[in-house]
Design a protein around this motif. Structure first.
Motif, PDB file in Angstrom:
ATOM      1  N   PRO A 178       0.823  -1.214   0.000  1.00 15.98           N
ATOM      2  CA  PRO A 178       0.000   0.000   0.000  1.00 15.98           C
ATOM      3  C   PRO A 178       0.860   1.269   0.000  1.00 15.98           C
ATOM      4  O   PRO A 178       2.021   1.234   0.421  1.00 15.98           O
ATOM      5  N   ASP A 179       0.274   2.366  -0.459  1.00 13.39           N
ATOM      6  CA  ASP A 179       1.006   3.629  -0.554  1.00 13.39           C
ATOM      7  C   ASP A 179       1.676   4.019   0.753  1.00 13.39           C
ATOM      8  O   ASP A 179       2.800   4.518   0.773  1.00 13.39           O
ATOM      9  N   ASP A 180       0.970   3.816   1.879  1.00 15.12           N
ATOM     10  CA  ASP A 180       1.489   4.297   3.156  1.00 15.12           C
ATOM     11  C   ASP A 180       2.324   3.242   3.888  1.00 15.12           C
ATOM     12  O   ASP A 180       2.779   3.484   5.010  1.00 15.12           O
ATOM     13  N   ALA A 181       2.530   2.079   3.273  1.00 14.21           N
ATOM     14  CA  ALA A 181       3.350   1.044   3.916  1.00 14.21           C
ATOM     15  C   ALA A 181       4.808   1.494   3.974  1.00 14.21           C
ATOM     16  O   ALA A 181       5.300   2.141   3.052  1.00 14.21           O
ATOM     17  N   GLU A 182       5.473   1.165   5.072  1.00 12.22           N
ATOM     18  CA  GLU A 182       6.899   1.478   5.161  1.00 12.22           C
ATOM     19  C   GLU A 182       7.702   0.509   4.298  1.00 12.22           C
ATOM     20  O   GLU A 182       7.448  -0.709   4.318  1.00 12.22           O
ATOM     21  N   VAL A 183       8.651   1.041   3.524  1.00 18.89           N
ATOM     22  CA  VAL A 183       9.645   0.200   2.862  1.00 18.89           C
ATOM     23  C   VAL A 183      10.998   0.577   3.458  1.00 18.89           C
ATOM     24  O   VAL A 183      11.295   1.753   3.662  1.00 18.89           O
ATOM     25  N   ARG A 184      11.773  -0.445   3.759  1.00 16.84           N
ATOM     26  CA  ARG A 184      13.036  -0.215   4.463  1.00 16.84           C
ATOM     27  C   ARG A 184      14.165  -0.916   3.727  1.00 16.84           C
ATOM     28  O   ARG A 184      13.985  -2.021   3.215  1.00 16.84           O
ATOM     29  N   LEU A 185      15.302  -0.268   3.717  1.00 16.50           N
ATOM     30  CA  LEU A 185      16.504  -0.868   3.146  1.00 16.50           C
ATOM     31  C   LEU A 185      17.587  -0.823   4.209  1.00 16.50           C
ATOM     32  O   LEU A 185      17.794   0.215   4.852  1.00 16.50           O
ATOM     33  N   GLY A 201      20.344   2.230   7.784  1.00 17.53           N
ATOM     34  CA  GLY A 201      18.960   1.938   7.407  1.00 17.53           C
ATOM     35  C   GLY A 201      18.275   3.134   6.778  1.00 17.53           C
ATOM     36  O   GLY A 201      18.593   4.289   7.085  1.00 17.53           O
ATOM     37  N   ILE A 202      17.374   2.859   5.872  1.00 20.99           N
ATOM     38  CA  ILE A 202      16.562   3.879   5.211  1.00 20.99           C
ATOM     39  C   ILE A 202      15.108   3.442   5.335  1.00 20.99           C
ATOM     40  O   ILE A 202      14.791   2.270   5.079  1.00 20.99           O
ATOM     41  N   THR A 203      14.233   4.350   5.732  1.00 22.02           N
ATOM     42  CA  THR A 203      12.799   4.061   5.814  1.00 22.02           C
ATOM     43  C   THR A 203      12.023   5.171   5.113  1.00 22.02           C
ATOM     44  O   THR A 203      12.229   6.358   5.406  1.00 22.02           O
ATOM     45  N   ARG A 204      11.177   4.775   4.195  1.00 21.99           N
ATOM     46  CA  ARG A 204      10.297   5.716   3.499  1.00 21.99           C
ATOM     47  C   ARG A 204       8.960   5.020   3.287  1.00 21.99           C
ATOM     48  O   ARG A 204       8.822   3.816   3.538  1.00 21.99           O
ATOM     49  N   THR A 205       7.977   5.735   2.765  1.00 21.53           N
ATOM     50  CA  THR A 205       6.738   5.062   2.381  1.00 21.53           C
ATOM     51  C   THR A 205       6.920   4.451   0.996  1.00 21.53           C
ATOM     52  O   THR A 205       7.751   4.900   0.192  1.00 21.53           O
ATOM     53  N   SER A 206       6.129   3.437   0.749  1.00 23.83           N
ATOM     54  CA  SER A 206       6.186   2.766  -0.547  1.00 23.83           C
ATOM     55  C   SER A 206       5.935   3.770  -1.674  1.00 23.83           C
ATOM     56  O   SER A 206       6.648   3.781  -2.688  1.00 23.83           O
ATOM     57  N   LEU A 235      11.152  -7.234  10.575  1.00 21.80           N
ATOM     58  CA  LEU A 235      11.354  -8.268   9.553  1.00 21.80           C
ATOM     59  C   LEU A 235      10.020  -8.577   8.880  1.00 21.80           C
ATOM     60  O   LEU A 235       9.460  -9.654   9.032  1.00 21.80           O
ATOM     61  N   ASP A 236       9.510  -7.602   8.132  1.00 18.01           N
ATOM     62  CA  ASP A 236       8.289  -7.857   7.383  1.00 18.01           C
ATOM     63  C   ASP A 236       8.598  -7.717   5.893  1.00 18.01           C
ATOM     64  O   ASP A 236       9.750  -7.515   5.492  1.00 18.01           O
ATOM     65  N   TYR A 237       7.575  -7.792   5.063  1.00 17.20           N
ATOM     66  CA  TYR A 237       7.785  -7.805   3.608  1.00 17.20           C
ATOM     67  C   TYR A 237       8.309  -6.461   3.098  1.00 17.20           C
ATOM     68  O   TYR A 237       8.832  -6.370   1.994  1.00 17.20           O
ATOM     69  N   GLY A 238       8.173  -5.413   3.916  1.00 21.84           N
ATOM     70  CA  GLY A 238       8.657  -4.106   3.496  1.00 21.84           C
ATOM     71  C   GLY A 238      10.154  -3.934   3.606  1.00 21.84           C
ATOM     72  O   GLY A 238      10.712  -2.964   3.084  1.00 21.84           O
ATOM     73  N   THR A 239      10.836  -4.851   4.304  1.00 19.14           N
ATOM     74  CA  THR A 239      12.277  -4.711   4.556  1.00 19.14           C
ATOM     75  C   THR A 239      13.090  -5.527   3.559  1.00 19.14           C
ATOM     76  O   THR A 239      12.760  -6.684   3.266  1.00 19.14           O
ATOM     77  N   VAL A 240      14.172  -4.929   3.051  1.00 15.19           N
ATOM     78  CA  VAL A 240      15.128  -5.661   2.219  1.00 15.19           C
ATOM     79  C   VAL A 240      16.532  -5.336   2.723  1.00 15.19           C
ATOM     80  O   VAL A 240      16.825  -4.185   3.080  1.00 15.19           O
ATOM     81  N   THR A 241      17.386  -6.344   2.805  1.00 16.84           N
ATOM     82  CA  THR A 241      18.759  -6.144   3.258  1.00 16.84           C
ATOM     83  C   THR A 241      19.715  -6.377   2.096  1.00 16.84           C
ATOM     84  O   THR A 241      19.466  -7.226   1.231  1.00 16.84           O
ATOM     85  N   VAL A 242      20.810  -5.635   2.094  1.00 19.46           N
ATOM     86  CA  VAL A 242      21.785  -5.694   1.008  1.00 19.46           C
ATOM     87  C   VAL A 242      23.149  -6.055   1.584  1.00 19.46           C
ATOM     88  O   VAL A 242      23.586  -5.466   2.580  1.00 19.46           O
ATOM     89  N   SER A 243      23.828  -7.009   0.966  1.00 19.36           N
ATOM     90  CA  SER A 243      25.201  -7.378   1.336  1.00 19.36           C
ATOM     91  C   SER A 243      26.079  -7.283   0.097  1.00 19.36           C
ATOM     92  O   SER A 243      25.738  -7.855  -0.943  1.00 19.36           O
TER      93      SER A 243
END
Length: 428
Positions: A268-275, A304-309, A352-360
């Motif tokens: 959803p538009d207001d869901a948090e997406v995190r990197l 970490g970065i957090t923004r809305t989708s 640790l939800d679907y909005g989070t992605v980790t990078v290595s």
């Protein structure tokens, strides 16, 4: 091997390779970063070595013997690696310098590397057959390094490595393996002298962790995407034209992944997406450690970065790159605050939800520069298909002679995989 025969791998029983000379005993502490940033898990990866020019298949036995000797000799200056992880008290792991050594497995495949597509995905040999495992009486979580070298009929090799993240970060593990390679090639000492000194790292007061994160088992799809140098250059040029600044390859490619995933993930538009990613802090430990160059413990801090989708979906790519750069620039102040006990929040605790992605980023830690005596690997890949609690992106160097960045993606579930691939294809 006939066209219809499935490849097989015959493995010897694991053997201990002890240090080649006497080593100190005793107990060594781990650092506060080791214990905070890492958990008591093993990291598995495979180095693929194409046949060396002019090398004969009959030379493989001698090459493996030299490699084994290299490990034995490297374990003298790196004597803690020959020990075992133990608990000084509950939740307080240490390294016992037992001098037992590292487990080493020899194996032979029934095929040439070309018969199994040079171990590209999807793997035509089960990953478990390429990775070392100890005998059943040993606990995997107590071991620091293991190695398996698999010979192929073409004269090439695959080397499977398993290392403890509690003792090394990627750069530290690569430092040890480079030393083993140097010893295998006959150098009298490692070119970089190892530094333990974990107790030199500050141990700030522990922040309250709050409730443990809830784990959701996702069904991430494995996808492999190559971003060529031309595309990376184009992204950097676009950022430069928009801002008058330069950006790194990591900034450019990570922004692409973050934006493409936001476009594809159906949140959803207001869901948090995190990197999130672990940034190296070696440069920030100058003056704290006796020698930063030889230190092989964990030297990372989470960014970490957090923004809305909606914000990430609609932002122009140069703007997303700017967000990446801003987060990295804040690292110095945040890590310094943490070292001095001034951190106000636990940056290691990420939803640790679907909005989070980790990078290595494995493309620059040094695993591609290890030479055990049969040249540098043509390809290195991590084996993480079992991770399903958080979306992940791993940067690799693509197989030689390709250039650019290979993305090993476990980012989205099946309903979003095609859309994610379509978005990324715009940058391939």
């Amino acid at each position: 091997m006939t066209a219809s025969a499935a490849p097989t791998v015959a493995r010897s029983a694991p053997e201990l390779v002890p240090p080649a000379g006497p080593t100190p005993g005793g107990t060594l502490p781990l650092s506060s970063i080791d214990k905070t940033a890492a958990v008591r898990v093993s990291v598995d990866f495979v180095q693929v070595f194409p046949p060396a020019a002019g090398a004969a298949v009959g030379d493989q036995g001698a090459a493996v013997a030299a490699m084994r000797d290299g490990f034995a000799r490297a374990l003298v200056p790196y004597y803690p690696v020959a020990g075992r992880i133990a608990d000084a008290s509950p939740g307080e792991p240490v390294v016992e310098c037992t001098g037992q050594g590292v487990w080493f497995v020899e194996a032979a495949a029934s095929c040439a590397l070309a018969d199994v597509n040079n171990l590209e995905r999807p793997l035509l040999i089960p990953k478990d057959e390429l990775l070392p495992r100890p005998p059943p009486e040993e606990k995997l979580e107590d071991l620091i390094v293991m190695a398996q070298v698999t010979k192929f009929t073409c004269g090439g090799f695959a080397v499977g490595i398993c290392f403890s993240h509690l003792v090394f970060d990627g750069q530290g593990a690569a430092q040890f393996l480079k030393a083993a390679g140097e010893m295998a090639r006959g150098l009298p000492a490692p070119s970089v002298a190892p530094v333990w000194d974990r107790d030199a790292i500050p141990d700030p007061p522990k922040l309250p962790r709050g409730p443990p994160p809830s784990f959701t088992a996702f069904s991430f799809v494995t996808q492999v995407v190559d971003i060529p140098p031309e595309s990376i250059a184009r992204i950097k040029d676009e950022f430069g034209a928009a801002t008058g600044q330069t950006c790194s390859t990591f900034d450019a490619v990570t922004a692409v992944v973050f934006k493409c995933r936001a476009l594809a993930a159906g949140l959803p538009d207001d869901a948090e997406v995190r990197l999130g990613f672990a940034a190296s802090t070696r440069h920030l430990l100058q003056g704290v450690l006796p020698s930063v160059e030889g230190y092989y413990g964990n030297c990372v801090y989470p960014v970490g970065i957090t923004r809305t989708s909606k914000a990430i979906r609609e932002a122009p790519l140069p703007e997303v790159i700017g967000v990446m750069r801003g987060a990295k620039e804040a690292l110095t102040a945040r890590f310094t605050d943490w070292m001095h006990g001034g951190a106000k929040e636990d940056h290691y605790n990420v939803p640790l939800d679907y909005g989070t992605v980790t990078v290595s980023d494995w493309s620059r830690v040094g695993f591609n520069e290890v030479d055990y005596g049969f040249g540098e690997p043509g390809y290195v890949f991590t084996v993480n298909d079992h991770v399903n609690i958080v979306a992940s992106v791993i940067y690799l160097k693509p197989p030689t002679p390709k250039r650019g960045i290979r993305l090993m993606l476990r980012c989205v579930e099946e309903p979003h995989a095609a859309a994610f691939a379509d978005e990324l294809a715009k940058y391939e």
